[in-house]
Design a protein around this motif. Sequence first.
Motif, PDB file in Angstrom:
ATOM      1  N   SER A  74       0.697  -1.163  -0.035  1.00 62.43           N
ATOM      2  CA  SER A  74      -0.123  -0.186   0.046  1.00 62.43           C
ATOM      3  C   SER A  74       0.773   1.376   0.055  1.00 62.43           C
ATOM      4  N   GLU A  75       0.457   2.310  -0.588  1.00 63.88           N
ATOM      5  CA  GLU A  75       0.873   3.557  -0.637  1.00 63.88           C
ATOM      6  C   GLU A  75       0.702   4.362   0.678  1.00 63.88           C
ATOM      7  N   LYS A  76       1.467   5.027   1.495  1.00 65.41           N
ATOM      8  CA  LYS A  76       1.355   5.875   2.590  1.00 65.41           C
ATOM      9  C   LYS A  76       1.989   7.252   2.237  1.00 65.41           C
ATOM     10  N   LEU A  77       1.020   8.226   2.319  1.00 64.53           N
ATOM     11  CA  LEU A  77       1.369   9.673   1.965  1.00 64.53           C
ATOM     12  C   LEU A  77       1.131  10.346   3.233  1.00 64.53           C
ATOM     13  N   CYS A  78       2.000  11.162   3.555  1.00 66.71           N
ATOM     14  CA  CYS A  78       2.029  12.148   4.850  1.00 66.71           C
ATOM     15  C   CYS A  78       2.408  13.568   4.327  1.00 66.71           C
ATOM     16  N   LEU A  79       1.596  14.596   4.937  1.00 71.14           N
ATOM     17  CA  LEU A  79       1.820  15.762   4.552  1.00 71.14           C
ATOM     18  C   LEU A  79       0.887  16.697   5.476  1.00 71.14           C
TER      19      LEU A  79
ATOM     20  N   GLY B 179      -3.716   1.381   0.863  1.00 73.32           N
ATOM     21  CA  GLY B 179      -4.375   0.099   1.087  1.00 73.32           C
ATOM     22  C   GLY B 179      -5.205   0.019   1.918  1.00 73.32           C
ATOM     23  N   ARG B 180      -5.432   0.510   3.288  1.00 74.79           N
ATOM     24  CA  ARG B 180      -6.659   0.609   4.034  1.00 74.79           C
ATOM     25  C   ARG B 180      -7.552   1.538   3.869  1.00 74.79           C
ATOM     26  N   ARG B 181      -7.411   2.477   2.706  1.00 80.13           N
ATOM     27  CA  ARG B 181      -8.118   3.389   2.359  1.00 80.13           C
ATOM     28  C   ARG B 181      -8.690   4.501   3.700  1.00 80.13           C
ATOM     29  N   GLU B 182      -7.566   4.680   4.541  1.00 80.09           N
ATOM     30  CA  GLU B 182      -7.804   5.377   5.691  1.00 80.09           C
ATOM     31  C   GLU B 182      -7.127   6.804   5.702  1.00 80.09           C
ATOM     32  N   VAL B 183      -7.585   7.948   6.371  1.00 81.37           N
ATOM     33  CA  VAL B 183      -7.131   9.105   6.351  1.00 81.37           C
ATOM     34  C   VAL B 183      -7.026   9.587   7.937  1.00 81.37           C
ATOM     35  N   VAL B 184      -6.102   9.768   8.581  1.00 84.82           N
ATOM     36  CA  VAL B 184      -5.733  10.171   9.878  1.00 84.82           C
ATOM     37  C   VAL B 184      -5.179  11.434   9.863  1.00 84.82           C
ATOM     38  N   VAL B 185      -5.977  12.549  10.773  1.00 86.56           N
ATOM     39  CA  VAL B 185      -5.110  13.848  10.924  1.00 86.56           C
ATOM     40  C   VAL B 185      -5.074  13.741  12.481  1.00 86.56           C
ATOM     41  N   LYS B 186      -3.853  14.249  12.968  1.00 84.71           N
ATOM     42  CA  LYS B 186      -3.774  14.465  14.219  1.00 84.71           C
ATOM     43  C   LYS B 186      -4.271  13.256  15.306  1.00 84.71           C
ATOM     44  N   GLY B 187      -4.052  11.951  14.673  1.00 85.81           N
ATOM     45  CA  GLY B 187      -4.670  10.987  15.317  1.00 85.81           C
ATOM     46  C   GLY B 187      -6.014  10.577  15.041  1.00 85.81           C
ATOM     47  N   ASP B 188      -6.864  11.307  14.629  1.00 85.89           N
ATOM     48  CA  ASP B 188      -8.293  11.045  14.424  1.00 85.89           C
ATOM     49  C   ASP B 188      -8.389  10.666  12.958  1.00 85.89           C
TER      50      ASP B 188
ATOM     51  N   THR C 161     -15.813  10.026   1.754  1.00 83.73           N
ATOM     52  CA  THR C 161     -16.485   9.028   0.753  1.00 83.73           C
ATOM     53  C   THR C 161     -15.436   8.703  -0.123  1.00 83.73           C
ATOM     54  N   SER C 162     -15.613   7.473  -0.947  1.00 79.65           N
ATOM     55  CA  SER C 162     -14.500   7.214  -1.839  1.00 79.65           C
ATOM     56  C   SER C 162     -14.222   8.095  -2.862  1.00 79.65           C
ATOM     57  N   ALA C 163     -15.168   8.887  -3.562  1.00 74.21           N
ATOM     58  CA  ALA C 163     -14.804   9.991  -4.350  1.00 74.21           C
ATOM     59  C   ALA C 163     -13.616  11.110  -3.572  1.00 74.21           C
ATOM     60  N   GLU C 164     -14.268  11.304  -2.327  1.00 74.73           N
ATOM     61  CA  GLU C 164     -13.446  12.496  -1.747  1.00 74.73           C
ATOM     62  C   GLU C 164     -12.001  11.689  -1.298  1.00 74.73           C
ATOM     63  N   PHE C 165     -11.900  10.507  -0.916  1.00 75.63           N
ATOM     64  CA  PHE C 165     -10.667   9.926  -0.727  1.00 75.63           C
ATOM     65  C   PHE C 165      -9.828   9.814  -1.815  1.00 75.63           C
ATOM     66  N   ASN C 166     -10.446   9.432  -2.825  1.00 78.71           N
ATOM     67  CA  ASN C 166      -9.474   9.390  -4.365  1.00 78.71           C
ATOM     68  C   ASN C 166      -9.092  11.039  -4.692  1.00 78.71           C
ATOM     69  N   VAL C 167      -9.894  12.253  -4.400  1.00 78.48           N
ATOM     70  CA  VAL C 167      -9.632  13.408  -4.687  1.00 78.48           C
ATOM     71  C   VAL C 167      -8.127  13.922  -3.815  1.00 78.48           C
ATOM     72  N   LEU C 168      -8.368  13.247  -2.492  1.00 75.48           N
ATOM     73  CA  LEU C 168      -7.209  13.782  -1.795  1.00 75.48           C
ATOM     74  C   LEU C 168      -5.928  12.945  -2.039  1.00 75.48           C
ATOM     75  N   THR C 169      -6.045  11.805  -2.321  1.00 81.50           N
ATOM     76  CA  THR C 169      -4.942  10.808  -2.864  1.00 81.50           C
ATOM     77  C   THR C 169      -4.084  11.534  -4.094  1.00 81.50           C
ATOM     78  N   GLU C 170      -4.971  11.942  -4.991  1.00 79.59           N
ATOM     79  CA  GLU C 170      -4.220  12.551  -6.345  1.00 79.59           C
ATOM     80  C   GLU C 170      -3.675  13.838  -5.928  1.00 79.59           C
ATOM     81  N   LEU C 171      -4.276  14.619  -5.076  1.00 86.26           N
ATOM     82  CA  LEU C 171      -3.788  15.983  -4.867  1.00 86.26           C
ATOM     83  C   LEU C 171      -2.285  15.790  -4.042  1.00 86.26           C
ATOM     84  N   MET C 172      -2.363  14.837  -2.968  1.00 86.21           N
ATOM     85  CA  MET C 172      -1.304  14.663  -2.250  1.00 86.21           C
ATOM     86  C   MET C 172       0.042  13.860  -3.070  1.00 86.21           C
ATOM     87  N   ARG C 173      -0.519  13.160  -4.166  1.00 88.76           N
ATOM     88  CA  ARG C 173       0.646  12.750  -4.753  1.00 88.76           C
ATOM     89  C   ARG C 173       1.223  13.511  -5.484  1.00 88.76           C
ATOM     90  N   GLN C 174       0.557  14.627  -6.095  1.00 83.68           N
ATOM     91  CA  GLN C 174       1.131  15.420  -7.116  1.00 83.68           C
ATOM     92  C   GLN C 174       1.269  17.000  -6.183  1.00 83.68           C
TER      93      GLN C 174
END
Length: 233
Positions: free
Chosen positions: A133-138, A146-155, A160-173
């Motif tokens: 799985s790919e892990k992005l931190c910023l 891999g787990r399709r999880e987003v954690v911010v400050k421990g929370d 949604t699936s679309a929102e997760f994919n949006v954030l993934t693409e923006l963090m990758r680039q």
Amino acid sequence: MSQAVKLLLVDDDKELCQLMGQYLETEGFQVSVAHSAEQALPLLGKDGSFDLLIFDIMMPGQSGLELLQQIRPRIITPVIMLTGRGEDIDRIIGLEMGADDYLGKPCNPRELVARIRAVLRRVSVPQVPVSASEKLCLHGIELDTGRREVVVKGDSIELTSAEFNVLTELMRQVGHIVSKDDLTEKVLHRKLTAYDRAIDVHVSRVRQKLAAVLPDVELIKTVRGAGYMLVQE
């Protein structure tokens, strides 16, 4: 043989439901039909009853939007909204309330099938080994593809699936402008069309959810005429 994808079509137009249902069945889907929100609710007793839901917005009695509001967030099954011409506000409200996509009526059955398959591809979670799985931190955001999880400050942040994919693409680039065309293709698995606001609403929802936990920084910037960018600093 793989099990047929189960759809629920909710539309008060009985003739349209019959024609659409027959077409969808020839495409390999298993289709159930309800002609009102009131008929649909007993069929939606528990999450997992259907793989995808299709709601017409304009129906007598409760509208498709009201039906969507009743089932979210208890039922996370993906929803495609069918909207009449000139209902742009309703389309945006539907996306903000948790719809995954929309399609204008009268709709081409082949286009509806394409949208269904695109949404199903987007929400399916591949069985990716944790090690792969790919892990992005910023900016304190930890995203695990891999787990399709987003954690911010421990929370954990619910996306949604679309929102997760949006954030993934923006963090990758990060630090680079991602065009609306590219985001639409990568997130919604379809081409951007004229007057299509879906990706804008999904980006806006990601902004709102990040701002709720990181209020002091504007993370996603709109670059007018070009697209969106996740800031690097």
